[in-house]
Design a protein around this motif. Structure first.
Motif, PDB file in Angstrom:
ATOM      1  N   TRP A  43       0.832  -1.211   0.000  1.00  0.00           N
ATOM      2  CA  TRP A  43       0.000   0.000   0.000  1.00  0.00           C
ATOM      3  C   TRP A  43       0.859   1.251   0.000  1.00  0.00           C
ATOM      4  CZ3 TRP A  43      -4.411  -0.223  -1.976  1.00  0.00           C
ATOM      5  CH2 TRP A  43      -5.348  -1.183  -1.669  1.00  0.00           C
TER       6      TRP A  43
ATOM      7  N   MET B  90     -12.413  -7.932 -11.597  1.00  0.00           N
ATOM      8  CA  MET B  90     -12.444  -6.468 -11.684  1.00  0.00           C
ATOM      9  C   MET B  90     -11.512  -5.969 -12.794  1.00  0.00           C
ATOM     10  SD  MET B  90     -10.494  -3.643 -10.771  1.00  0.00           S
ATOM     11  CE  MET B  90      -9.380  -4.083  -9.451  1.00  0.00           C
TER      12      MET B  90
ATOM     13  N   VAL C 219     -12.515  -3.961 -16.187  1.00  0.00           N
ATOM     14  CA  VAL C 219     -11.889  -2.672 -16.539  1.00  0.00           C
ATOM     15  C   VAL C 219     -11.282  -2.759 -17.942  1.00  0.00           C
ATOM     16  CG1 VAL C 219      -9.991  -1.088 -15.969  1.00  0.00           C
ATOM     17  CG2 VAL C 219     -11.475  -1.945 -14.161  1.00  0.00           C
TER      18      VAL C 219
ATOM     19  N   TYR D 240      -0.967  -2.949  -6.223  1.00  0.00           N
ATOM     20  CA  TYR D 240      -2.357  -2.947  -5.760  1.00  0.00           C
ATOM     21  C   TYR D 240      -2.850  -4.379  -5.571  1.00  0.00           C
ATOM     22  CZ  TYR D 240      -7.416  -2.761  -5.948  1.00  0.00           C
ATOM     23  OH  TYR D 240      -8.732  -2.942  -5.648  1.00  0.00           O
TER      24      TYR D 240
ATOM     25  N   VAL E 265      -4.184  -6.041  -2.031  1.00  0.00           N
ATOM     26  CA  VAL E 265      -5.580  -6.478  -1.870  1.00  0.00           C
ATOM     27  C   VAL E 265      -5.668  -8.000  -1.754  1.00  0.00           C
ATOM     28  CG1 VAL E 265      -7.820  -6.592  -3.050  1.00  0.00           C
ATOM     29  CG2 VAL E 265      -6.556  -4.463  -2.991  1.00  0.00           C
TER      30      VAL E 265
ATOM     31  N   ARG F 198      -6.921  -9.897   1.545  1.00  0.00           N
ATOM     32  CA  ARG F 198      -8.148 -10.697   1.488  1.00  0.00           C
ATOM     33  C   ARG F 198      -7.867 -12.152   1.882  1.00  0.00           C
ATOM     34  NH1 ARG F 198     -10.837  -9.340  -3.829  1.00  0.00           N
ATOM     35  NH2 ARG F 198     -11.776  -7.561  -2.799  1.00  0.00           N
TER      36      ARG F 198
ATOM     37  N   PHE G 115     -11.257   3.012 -14.176  1.00  0.00           N
ATOM     38  CA  PHE G 115     -10.072   2.344 -13.627  1.00  0.00           C
ATOM     39  C   PHE G 115      -9.919   2.643 -12.131  1.00  0.00           C
ATOM     40  CE2 PHE G 115      -5.397   2.747 -12.813  1.00  0.00           C
ATOM     41  CZ  PHE G 115      -5.044   1.417 -12.964  1.00  0.00           C
ATOM     42  N   LEU G 116      -9.962   3.934 -11.783  1.00  0.00           N
ATOM     43  CA  LEU G 116      -9.739   4.320 -10.376  1.00  0.00           C
ATOM     44  C   LEU G 116     -10.896   3.888  -9.474  1.00  0.00           C
ATOM     45  CD1 LEU G 116      -8.177   7.844 -10.982  1.00  0.00           C
ATOM     46  CD2 LEU G 116      -6.979   5.776 -10.280  1.00  0.00           C
TER      47      LEU G 116
ATOM     48  N   ALA H  59     -12.907   1.403  -9.975  1.00  0.00           N
ATOM     49  CA  ALA H  59     -12.895  -0.068  -9.839  1.00  0.00           C
ATOM     50  C   ALA H  59     -11.870  -0.491  -8.789  1.00  0.00           C
ATOM     51  CB  ALA H  59     -12.585  -0.714 -11.185  1.00  0.00           C
ATOM     52  N   LEU H  60     -10.700   0.132  -8.796  1.00  0.00           N
ATOM     53  CA  LEU H  60      -9.692  -0.195  -7.779  1.00  0.00           C
ATOM     54  C   LEU H  60     -10.223   0.127  -6.385  1.00  0.00           C
ATOM     55  CD1 LEU H  60      -6.238   1.051  -9.208  1.00  0.00           C
ATOM     56  CD2 LEU H  60      -7.341  -1.129  -9.559  1.00  0.00           C
ATOM     57  N   ALA H  61     -10.830   1.321  -6.253  1.00  0.00           N
ATOM     58  CA  ALA H  61     -11.351   1.740  -4.944  1.00  0.00           C
ATOM     59  C   ALA H  61     -12.478   0.810  -4.488  1.00  0.00           C
ATOM     60  CB  ALA H  61     -11.847   3.180  -5.030  1.00  0.00           C
TER      61      ALA H  61
ATOM     62  N   ASP I 173     -13.035  -2.352  -5.358  1.00  0.00           N
ATOM     63  CA  ASP I 173     -12.519  -3.686  -5.020  1.00  0.00           C
ATOM     64  C   ASP I 173     -11.806  -3.663  -3.663  1.00  0.00           C
ATOM     65  OD1 ASP I 173     -11.759  -6.439  -5.644  1.00  0.00           O
ATOM     66  OD2 ASP I 173      -9.743  -5.651  -5.915  1.00  0.00           O
ATOM     67  N   ALA I 174     -10.994  -2.639  -3.447  1.00  0.00           N
ATOM     68  CA  ALA I 174     -10.288  -2.527  -2.164  1.00  0.00           C
ATOM     69  C   ALA I 174     -11.296  -2.323  -1.031  1.00  0.00           C
ATOM     70  CB  ALA I 174      -9.290  -1.372  -2.207  1.00  0.00           C
TER      71      ALA I 174
ATOM     72  N   ARG J 239     -14.398  -3.367  -0.914  1.00  0.00           N
ATOM     73  CA  ARG J 239     -15.081  -4.650  -0.653  1.00  0.00           C
ATOM     74  C   ARG J 239     -14.222  -5.534   0.246  1.00  0.00           C
ATOM     75  NH1 ARG J 239     -15.777  -8.344  -4.466  1.00  0.00           N
ATOM     76  NH2 ARG J 239     -17.407  -9.414  -3.349  1.00  0.00           N
TER      77      ARG J 239
END
Lengths: 248, 54
Positions: A28, A104, A108, A217, A221, A225, B21-22, B24-26, B28-29, B31
């Motif tokens: 992070w 995800m 995207v 990232y 994550v 998780r 893009f941004l 989706a990252l936010a 997913d994180a 969740r």
């Protein structure tokens, strides 16, 4: 101590929970500056393409996402082998933890590809080999998540999902080589690990920095998780209660 | 929709791409974070009930 003994020890749930804590934190820490620097390069420094114009900037988020959609699936397949052969709890958690993030990134990829296709090709979607195979990959991810959750026995669900995951591995070379095997509207590879890339350095660097950001990232994550999936599956264990400060 | 996006030129497609893009990252994180908190709270609540019974 041999490598396999060392690996086996690191894979024990309490050890995994402990050592990944620092990895998650550092991923992070590194992710945010890398992302900001990548966005700066992609939106402000990188030049417009001589043919595609400004819309070529979409590539800087589309391509890293596409690479991640394949990388994540490959990682899941490696974990699936661990699930089916050695029945490791850590492999189960790592495989299941990767699936939502892989889905995800695939979504995207599809959406940003559509937004790039409209100004460049004049259409959002064509049923060509690359686009269709990527869409199938997205459904594979959803199928794996759904199948794992369909079982009341979590471990049986993970094993069924691992089988589906391994069956779907055939999809990876199809996606990778679809632009070479078939005559597609989607362009061929411009970046090659072996051989000369046909992309200018001013456009390559934003792509590489944002690729690094997506990998950081994912690591953050994914490991986070997986840690909590393990905690959930081991919630009665003394080590979990001890780590959460609940031990009597 | 397309006509409206095209009225901004290429940026009408670039901005939504980066936003997707941004976000989706936010998402997913987020969740992942929500699930983590739910698991921790579930375990704490279970242990609290167990202590009460004992």
């Amino acid at each position: 101590m041999g490598f396999w003994t060392w690996l086996n020890r690191q894979g024990s749930p309490p050890r995994f929970f402990d050592w990944t804590k620092h990895w998650v934190r550092w991923c992070w820490y590194l992710f945010f500056p890398t992302l900001l620097f990548g966005l700066y390069l992609a939106l402000l420094v990188s030049p417009a393409d001589y043919l595609q114009g400004e819309s070529a900037r979409i590539m800087h988020v589309h391509v890293p996402s596409a690479w991640m959609s394949l990388t994540v699936y490959f990682i899941m397949a490696v974990q699936a082998v661990g699930v089916l052969i050695w029945r490791l709890k850590v492999c189960e958690a790592l495989m299941l933890a990767a699936a939502p993030t892989g889905a995800m990134f695939t979504a995207v990829t599809l959406l940003t590809g559509m937004l790039w296709g409209r100004p460049t090709w004049g259409t959002y979607w064509v049923w060509d080999a690359r686009l269709t195979s990527e869409l199938v990959l997205f459904f594979m991810y959803l199928g794996i998540v759904a199948l794992a959750q369909a079982y009341s026995d979590r471990r049986a669900g993970a094993r069924a999902a691992a089988v589906l995951c391994l069956v779907g591995v055939v999809q990876l070379p199809i996606i990778r080589y679809s632009v070479e095997w078939w005559n597609t509207l989607h362009q061929g590879s411009t970046i090659r690990l072996l051989g000369e890339s046909s992309i200018h350095a001013s456009m390559l660097w934003p792509l590489l920095v944002l690729t690094l950001a997506t990998k950081l990232y994912f690591l953050a994550v994914w490991l986070s998780r997986a840690r909590w999936l393990i905690v959930h599956s081991e919630r009665q264990s003394a080590w979990v209660l001890q780590r959460l400060g609940l031990a009597p | 929709m397309t006509a409206w996006l095209m009225s901004f030129g290429h940026w009408g497609f670039i901005v939504p791409s980066y936003a997707i893009f941004l976000l989706a990252l936010a998402w997913d994180a987020g969740r992942g974070w929500t699930a983590r908190n739910a698991i921790e709270q579930q375990i704490r609540a279970h242990q609290a009930r167990k202590r009460e019974v004992e």
